[in-house]
Design a protein around this motif. Structure first.
Motif, PDB file in Angstrom:
ATOM      1  N   VAL A  67      71.523   4.290  62.945  1.00  0.00           N
ATOM      2  CA  VAL A  67      70.724   5.127  62.716  1.00  0.00           C
ATOM      3  C   VAL A  67      70.750   5.488  61.133  1.00  0.00           C
ATOM      4  N   ASN A  68      71.903   5.897  60.804  1.00  0.00           N
ATOM      5  CA  ASN A  68      72.443   6.428  59.506  1.00  0.00           C
ATOM      6  C   ASN A  68      72.157   5.180  58.398  1.00  0.00           C
TER       7      ASN A  68
ATOM      8  N   LEU B 147      61.122   5.464  65.340  1.00  0.00           N
ATOM      9  CA  LEU B 147      62.287   5.265  66.340  1.00  0.00           C
ATOM     10  C   LEU B 147      62.502   6.197  67.360  1.00  0.00           C
ATOM     11  N   ILE B 148      62.726   5.737  68.726  1.00  0.00           N
ATOM     12  CA  ILE B 148      63.078   6.516  69.697  1.00  0.00           C
ATOM     13  C   ILE B 148      64.482   6.460  70.475  1.00  0.00           C
ATOM     14  N   ILE B 149      65.175   7.417  70.697  1.00  0.00           N
ATOM     15  CA  ILE B 149      66.455   7.337  71.035  1.00  0.00           C
ATOM     16  C   ILE B 149      66.466   8.012  72.302  1.00  0.00           C
TER      17      ILE B 149
ATOM     18  N   ASN C 253      56.342   1.710  69.854  1.00  0.00           N
ATOM     19  CA  ASN C 253      57.642   2.421  69.487  1.00  0.00           C
ATOM     20  C   ASN C 253      58.833   1.426  69.558  1.00  0.00           C
ATOM     21  N   ARG C 254      59.808   1.624  68.675  1.00  0.00           N
ATOM     22  CA  ARG C 254      61.002   0.901  68.719  1.00  0.00           C
ATOM     23  C   ARG C 254      62.121   1.759  69.612  1.00  0.00           C
ATOM     24  N   ILE C 255      62.987   1.414  70.459  1.00  0.00           N
ATOM     25  CA  ILE C 255      63.815   2.424  71.282  1.00  0.00           C
ATOM     26  C   ILE C 255      65.234   1.765  70.982  1.00  0.00           C
ATOM     27  N   ILE C 256      66.321   2.647  70.574  1.00  0.00           N
ATOM     28  CA  ILE C 256      67.572   2.391  70.860  1.00  0.00           C
ATOM     29  C   ILE C 256      68.163   3.456  71.828  1.00  0.00           C
ATOM     30  N   GLY C 257      69.117   2.921  72.629  1.00  0.00           N
ATOM     31  CA  GLY C 257      69.542   3.816  73.455  1.00  0.00           C
ATOM     32  C   GLY C 257      71.026   3.260  74.235  1.00  0.00           C
ATOM     33  N   CYS C 258      71.359   3.948  75.179  1.00  0.00           N
ATOM     34  CA  CYS C 258      72.373   3.680  75.872  1.00  0.00           C
ATOM     35  C   CYS C 258      72.173   3.747  77.546  1.00  0.00           C
ATOM     36  N   ILE C 259      72.695   2.553  78.069  1.00  0.00           N
ATOM     37  CA  ILE C 259      72.332   2.444  79.528  1.00  0.00           C
ATOM     38  C   ILE C 259      73.656   2.263  80.282  1.00  0.00           C
ATOM     39  N   LYS C 260      73.915   3.020  81.613  1.00  0.00           N
ATOM     40  CA  LYS C 260      74.911   2.867  82.215  1.00  0.00           C
ATOM     41  C   LYS C 260      75.170   1.316  82.833  1.00  0.00           C
ATOM     42  N   THR C 261      76.340   1.097  82.721  1.00  0.00           N
ATOM     43  CA  THR C 261      76.771  -0.474  83.325  1.00  0.00           C
ATOM     44  C   THR C 261      76.386  -0.654  84.842  1.00  0.00           C
ATOM     45  N   LEU C 262      76.321   0.218  85.489  1.00  0.00           N
ATOM     46  CA  LEU C 262      76.031   0.106  86.931  1.00  0.00           C
ATOM     47  C   LEU C 262      74.607  -0.382  87.090  1.00  0.00           C
TER      48      LEU C 262
END
Length: 176
Positions: free
Chosen positions: A22-23, A102-104, A130-139
């Motif tokens: 993002v920065n 951007l959506i986090i 919208n564009r999304i950036i995020g984290c998702i659990k590996t499970l």
């Protein structure tokens, strides 16, 4: 790459990589919406996790109404479906109404397994412009897998070995 989700072990640096990406983007901070997941610390220990909204246009509830999961005994974790269904859905509605560039979504995991309205809202946002950036659990859960199966989502595994170089590489690929 329309939507980017990072996965990896706890404390590998996924949220830090999102911040770095993002920065590196040429985007006004007011054009970003969504949420971060933060640790709730009590007596020096992680006692839960809560949603911290980004550019949320409504009144933010107190921290107890933003808890998404907690541990009553330090061993077992309980998800707070009501938080996802009310506050989480409201955050994502705000993202759709304000048409952020951007959506986090930091982070999606197992606490929301039974929060069906929230899950549907996540897919609605993923289907928007919208564009999304995020984290998702590996499970693997039905919800996590439904995100991974989307053709507009790319999941990148973050490891201790690649975490220092990956932010720059992804910044070049994930352009608005």
């Amino acid at each position: 790459m329309k939507h980017l989700f990072l996965s990896g072990s706890i404390n590998v640096g996924k949220s830090t990589i999102i911040q770095n990406i993002v920065n590196n983007m040429e985007i006004d901070k007011e054009e970003i919406g969504g949420f971060y997941t933060k640790a709730y610390i009590r007596n020096g220990k992680v006692a839960g996790f809560y949603m911290e909204p980004i550019n949320y246009k409504l009144k933010t509830p107190d921290i107890y109404e933003r808890l998404i999961g907690y541990t009553p005994d330090g061993k077992m974790w309980l998800g707070m479906d009501s938080t996802f269904e009310s506050f989480g859905t409201s955050i994502l509605d705000c993202c759709l109404i304000n048409d952020y560039k951007l959506i986090i979504m930091d982070e999606l995991g197992f606490f929301e397994n039974n929060a069906i309205c929230f899950q549907e809202k996540v897919h609605e946002v993923l289907s928007s412009n919208n564009r999304i950036i995020g984290c998702i659990k590996t499970l693997s859960t039905p919800f996590m897998d439904s995100i991974r199966k989307r053709k507009d989502v790319e999941e990148i595994a973050v490891t201790r070995k690649n975490r220092d170089s990956i932010a720059h590489e992804l910044s070049e690929k994930f352009v608005l």
